[in-house]
Design an enzyme around this catalytic site. Sequence first.
Site, PDB file in Angstrom:
ATOM      1  CD  GLU A 194      -3.039   1.478   2.337  1.00 28.71           C
ATOM      2  OE1 GLU A 194      -2.728   0.468   2.939  1.00 28.71           O
ATOM      3  OE2 GLU A 194      -3.309   1.990   2.422  1.00 28.71           O
ATOM      4  CE  LYS A 204      -4.718 -17.112  13.221  1.00 29.72           C
ATOM      5  NZ  LYS A 204      -3.559 -18.133  12.774  1.00 29.72           N
ATOM      6  CG  ASP A 218      -1.244 -16.363  11.910  1.00 29.62           C
ATOM      7  OD1 ASP A 218      -2.164 -16.232  11.596  1.00 29.62           O
ATOM      8  OD2 ASP A 218      -1.591 -17.335  12.622  1.00 29.62           O
ATOM      9  CG  HIS A 254      -4.318   8.184  -0.564  1.00 26.13           C
ATOM     10  ND1 HIS A 254      -4.072   6.566  -0.359  1.00 26.13           N
ATOM     11  CD2 HIS A 254      -3.814   7.935   0.527  1.00 26.13           C
ATOM     12  CE1 HIS A 254      -3.268   5.784   0.419  1.00 26.13           C
ATOM     13  NE2 HIS A 254      -3.685   6.607   1.438  1.00 26.13           N
TER      14      HIS A 254
END
Length: 598
Positions: free
Chosen positions: A277, A409, A485, A583
């Site tokens: 990104e 998660k 993770d 951006h």
Amino acid sequence: MDVRRRSEKAVYSSDVFAADEKPLKPHKKQQEEDNLLNIDDALPLPLYLTNGLFFAMFFSVMYFLLSRWREKIRNSTPLHVVTLSELVAIFSLIASVIYLLGFFGIGFVQTFVSRGNNDSWDVEDDENDEQFILKEDSRNHANTLGCVVPPPSARHASMVPPQPVMSIAEKPAPLVTPASSEEDEEIIKCVVQGKMPSYSLESKLGDCKRAASIRKEALQRITGKSLEGLPLEGFNYESILGQCCELPIGYIQIPVGIAGPLLLNGSEYSVPMGTTEGCLVASTNRGCKAIYASGGATAILLRDGMTRAPCVRFGTAKRAAELKFHVEDPIKFETLANVFNQSSRFARLQRIQCAIAGKNLYMRFVCSTGDAMGMNMVSKGVQNVLDYLQNEYPDMDVIGISGNFCSDKKPAAVNWIEGRGKSVVCEAIITEEVVKKVLKTEVAALVELNMLKNLTGSAMAGALGGFNAHASNIVSAVYIATGQDPAQNIESSHCITMMEAVNDGKDLHISVTMPSIEVGTVGGGTQLASQSACLNLLGVKGANREAPGSNARLLATIVAGSVLAGELSLMSAISAGQLVKSHMKYNRSTKDVTKASS
Ligand code: ADP
């Protein structure tokens, strides 16, 4: 039957597809359907109609001319004496011959010419998207294994009328990457034919790199899809065996940027961030600069405990409650903790938090796990305790070692309120001058934006732990770089960002409170070479021998400090109205994307 000829036949016979076709995965089917529909859409008249027209014209005119010829011979009329209708017939014959030769002849000649060039994967005319896709798909009938796989064109026939557009089959013939040895070629054939399971390659060959290479090539041949951009070389496949990834075919490249120095608790850290990104690293870097210029940030670890919550069921709610009281009894807890701690010299049970749903009991075990993130460790300890309890509660039915009250998660209030992994609060006072010069905004504007966006806006959205601007951006990038993770980004990104004007309203107090940062410096992906290098950069690589657990705890504070920097910078950009502008500058490639896609 020759694969190519078979494919040509298949183009015109939908029966062939019906008989031979295995069902395709929906997206693949859709993609192929799209290819064909696009080509068809480009023509004013469907190809099968024009072809039929010219075939009919050719045969009828031929019949007419031959009958006229026979008549002239019978009547002894000279052949060069032609009527108008014969003249028209001759022109029509020539026209239809030109059309049919042009349509079928070119493809026929091309197949001979192209046969000599098809010994590599190269897509030379890759400027043409359509050709690229078609050529890639033609790999299906490219295999040399005698495993007859209908070409994409054939697969499509049951969905659209047979059309010469299917001359996809006449595209350059099948391409395969030659195996490095005859033996490898044989193994690839076995995998493609299903005679050797792909998952058994590592154990059968005893060479992880070779196994990955064979699996990759077999996959390309089976799917007909090129994996050219997925690298195989430059990775240690032994290092992931049995720990990080099964059935490898290569590795994904993710760029790593560096933000910092982050001045945290008096020490400087260069923070590695794995991301695609644009803007993210630059923005976090600006936040680090503002923190540095204001004297640094302070992070405090509030709690450290990984959790696992099995679900057990009894015949009655009363029995479930009895076990709840049992595990909550301080004396009995001591015994359970001793049993739990046998699982590892680093696992230390802290408490068991219970929740009852009727006859079902959920016991949330909380334990410290040294420098490991701890999921394996805590699971082993829980198993020990369940085995022990089973003796005293033989009517206890263990439904599962994880009953989702953990909660791993998944967004869950239990992590937000009780914490999971490391709970950290991090703060900094950003001076008025830095807010103006580095962040290009005002303290009052930041405080107001934080209240209306991160607090009120998130409340309106019914957020669960999402009272922040973009904590997950920083968490994910640092997790990817350091071998954490990435799926635990969900609860690890729980964060409330607070901003307040201090020192008579001149300076900004900013804090991030993150109750469930799940990180480790041993185990999982942390031991892989590149991730390990990033941990080394932060000074938290591997196990801390003097004070086990302190590397993982330090990493958690660095994650929180980086989030603080990220929050500061993004909030400033929004309050200064710069977000879209920056951006457009850093997150929009100026490359011609149509070329990039080919
Ligand atoms: P996790 O529990 O996060 O999945 P692993 O079980 O893969 O982690 O890795 C933890 C392993 O590392 C355990 O076998 C443990 O004994 C070992 N280990 C060595 N040093 C440490 C340490 N300082 N902290 C935690 N575990 C350690």
